[in-house]
Design a protein around this motif. Structure first.
Motif, PDB file in Angstrom:
ATOM      1  N   LEU A 194       0.824  -1.211   0.000  1.00 22.72           N
ATOM      2  CA  LEU A 194       0.000   0.000   0.000  1.00 22.72           C
ATOM      3  C   LEU A 194       0.853   1.254   0.000  1.00 22.72           C
ATOM      4  O   LEU A 194       1.838   1.362   0.725  1.00 22.72           O
ATOM      5  N   ILE A 206       0.270  -0.533  -4.860  1.00 21.31           N
ATOM      6  CA  ILE A 206      -1.039   0.004  -5.241  1.00 21.31           C
ATOM      7  C   ILE A 206      -1.364   1.121  -4.251  1.00 21.31           C
ATOM      8  O   ILE A 206      -0.809   1.161  -3.150  1.00 21.31           O
ATOM      9  N   GLY A 256      -7.750  -5.911   4.883  1.00 26.52           N
ATOM     10  CA  GLY A 256      -6.641  -6.730   4.390  1.00 26.52           C
ATOM     11  C   GLY A 256      -6.140  -7.722   5.426  1.00 26.52           C
ATOM     12  O   GLY A 256      -6.454  -7.639   6.616  1.00 26.52           O
ATOM     13  N   SER A 259      -7.011 -13.280   4.911  1.00 26.75           N
ATOM     14  CA  SER A 259      -7.122 -14.587   4.263  1.00 26.75           C
ATOM     15  C   SER A 259      -5.982 -15.496   4.735  1.00 26.75           C
ATOM     16  O   SER A 259      -5.457 -15.307   5.831  1.00 26.75           O
TER      17      SER A 259
HETATM   18  P1  AMP Z   1      -5.602  -9.234   1.394  1.00 26.32           P
HETATM   19  O1  AMP Z   1      -6.977  -9.263   1.980  1.00 26.32           O
HETATM   20  O2  AMP Z   1      -4.618  -8.493   2.244  1.00 26.32           O
HETATM   21  O3  AMP Z   1      -5.137 -10.613   1.030  1.00 26.32           O
HETATM   22  O4  AMP Z   1      -5.709  -8.421   0.036  1.00 26.32           O
HETATM   23  C1  AMP Z   1      -6.529  -8.872  -1.045  1.00 26.32           C
HETATM   24  C2  AMP Z   1      -6.352  -7.946  -2.235  1.00 26.32           C
HETATM   25  O5  AMP Z   1      -6.791  -6.634  -1.889  1.00 26.32           O
HETATM   26  C3  AMP Z   1      -4.926  -7.787  -2.702  1.00 26.32           C
HETATM   27  O6  AMP Z   1      -4.933  -7.682  -4.119  1.00 26.32           O
HETATM   28  C4  AMP Z   1      -4.493  -6.502  -2.058  1.00 26.32           C
HETATM   29  O7  AMP Z   1      -3.428  -5.863  -2.753  1.00 26.32           O
HETATM   30  C5  AMP Z   1      -5.752  -5.677  -2.117  1.00 26.32           C
HETATM   31  N1  AMP Z   1      -5.783  -4.692  -1.045  1.00 26.32           N
HETATM   32  C6  AMP Z   1      -5.508  -4.953   0.265  1.00 26.32           C
HETATM   33  N2  AMP Z   1      -5.607  -3.820   0.989  1.00 26.32           N
HETATM   34  C7  AMP Z   1      -5.939  -2.833   0.138  1.00 26.32           C
HETATM   35  C8  AMP Z   1      -6.159  -1.443   0.310  1.00 26.32           C
HETATM   36  N3  AMP Z   1      -6.056  -0.860   1.492  1.00 26.32           N
HETATM   37  N4  AMP Z   1      -6.512  -0.714  -0.777  1.00 26.32           N
HETATM   38  C9  AMP Z   1      -6.612  -1.325  -1.980  1.00 26.32           C
HETATM   39  N5  AMP Z   1      -6.421  -2.628  -2.199  1.00 26.32           N
HETATM   40  C10 AMP Z   1      -6.067  -3.384  -1.154  1.00 26.32           C
END
Ligand code: AMP
Ligand code: MG
Length: 412
Positions: A194, A206, A256, A259
């Motif tokens: 992030l 991102i 986030g 998982s």
């Molecule tokens: P996670 O739940 O951490 O496994 O993230 C799942 C997906 O969501 C991944 O593609 C992450 O890069 C994206 N993601 C996680 N946190 C954010 C955030 N704060 N803003 C945008 N995308 C996110």
């Protein structure tokens, strides 16, 4: 091995949306602390105590029209005009047989009169009134207590004080009102990838959109909101931030890391720090969800996929927030049934929260899916003005079938 994706297989271990929501609501306590505020500072607060009418509204019978206060028994005979009654300047005499009083909207009905004839339904010179129709008993009169009798329930505890409710309290002469203390909510996002806004994007990163969507979602509710920033996938930093959040807030939200990947620490940490359950949800999007408590705070660990974050916020966090704010039920986003303007694609197994847009159908409002339905595609979410809820067992929905629609924009 189980992976977190948006396939459509039914997982027998996954929790249903209904079951998860029931657990969350059962564990969300109503508030206890209240405070007294001047009425004008109470907009969007939640009423802590029933508000009973301290007097009748209207407090006395008054005219609903500009016209003439008359006695019905005089029929259509000409009447002598004996005076005038204005809002705030009543006529103090009595309307005797054969007389009438000129009366304006809101003026108290003079003694003796039992109807008001609209001025469009009569002719008059300075002294004499001639009716063009037979008056009826109580015509154009707003009765005493017609709105509320003294002691009636005006606003129930748990009422969200929208502008119309402020208006009602003001009409009762209420200058101060008892509301619940605002709920404190702390949130942060997790993820090494992030990056903050306003910088050019580094390779592999991102922008942290979830923190901004969460802030925007929370700002729509009357809450005290604390943004604790974006935290890398570092066990210690996340643990520290979770504990700090739990000390300062009634409810903590993260995005986030919920998982089963190698950098998903929320699950592991929370087992040590609090009592938290991890649910694989039988829904699409939004499969992983963590829910429980850390210290005295309720905790929601939302999935990182940006659309999943928004969907799970509306379906689970918002109802819990409303209940904890003291708002009376129903806490879920209300839904209406609308016909499908286009087919909706669906496999049986999970409850879908598809993103839809309202369109003008052949016989009124209808709903169509937005094109992009993946949980990582924000453009679809941004185009949508509603969720379309398709039950777990449903398959493809043909044009014309009725579907449940939750509107995302509301008026206050
Ligand atoms: P996670 O739940 O951490 O496994 O993230 C799942 C997906 O969501 C991944 O593609 C992450 O890069 C994206 N993601 C996680 N946190 C954010 C955030 N704060 N803003 C945008 N995308 C996110
Ligand atoms: Mg992550």
């Amino acid at each position: 091995m189980a992976t977190c994706c948006d396939d459509n297989e039914h997982d027998p271990n996954a929790k249903s949306v209904e079951e998860a929501l029931a657990i969350i609501l059962a564990q969300s306590r109503s508030p206890e602390e209240s405070m007294i505020l001047p009425l004008d500072l109470a907009l969007d607060r939640v009423l802590a105590r029933d508000l009973l009418a301290p007097q009748a509204i209207p407090a006395w019978p008054n005219s609903a029209m500009d016209g003439y206060a008359v006695r019905v028994a005089d029929g259509i005979s000409p009447r002598k005009i004996v005076g005038s009654a204005y809002a705030g300047r009543p006529y103090v005499g009595t309307v005797l047989a054969g007389t009438a009083v000129r009366i304006m909207t809101g003026a108290p009905l003079p003694e003796g009169a039992d109807a008001v004839v609209a001025q469009e339904q009569c002719t008059a010179d300075d002294q004499t009134l001639q009716l063009t129709h037979y008056p009826k008993q109580q015509e154009n009169i707003r009765g005493i207590g017609e709105d509320l009798a003294c002691g009636d329930l005006a606003l129930a505890a748990g009422t969200w004080l929208r502008p119309s409710r402020i208006a009602l309290a003001a009409s009762l002469g209420v200058a101060e009102i008892e509301v619940f203390r605002p709920l404190r909510v702390a949130f942060f996002s997790t993820g090494d990838e992030l990056q903050g806004l306003g910088e050019s994007l580094r390779f592999g990163n991102i922008y942290d959109s979830n923190r901004h969507s969460l802030l925007a979602l929370l700002r729509r509710l009357p809450l005290e909101v604390y943004d604790l920033g974006r935290i890398p996938d570092d066990q210690e930093r996340i643990a520290e931030t979770l504990q700090r959040a739990a000390r300062m807030a009634d409810l903590v939200i993260t995005s986030g890391g919920v998982s089963v990947g190698d950098a998903d620490y929320i699950a592991r940490l929370l087992r040590d720090l609090g009592s938290v359950q991890f649910w694989k949800m039988n829904m699409k999007p939004g499969r992983p969800l963590a829910y429980g408590r850390i210290g005295d705070a309720d905790f929601f660990g939302l999935p990182g996929n940006p659309v999943s974050t928004i969907v799970t916020f509306y379906q689970f966090v918002r109802p819990a927030l409303l209940k904890r704010m003291g708002v009376h039920a129903p806490w879920t986003v209300p839904s209406i049934r609308l016909p499908a303007a286009e087919p909706f694609r669906k496999k049986a197994g999970r409850t879908d929260f598809q993103r839809g847009r309202l369109v003008a159908g052949e016989s009124g409002l209808a709903v169509a899916p937005v094109k992009a339905q993946s949980s990582h595609i924000l453009t679809g979410m941004a185009l949508a003005d509603c969720f379309v809820i398709l039950p777990a067992a449903a398959t493809d929905i043909p044009v014309g079938s009725l579907v449940d629609v939750q509107l995302l924009e509301g008026l206050v």
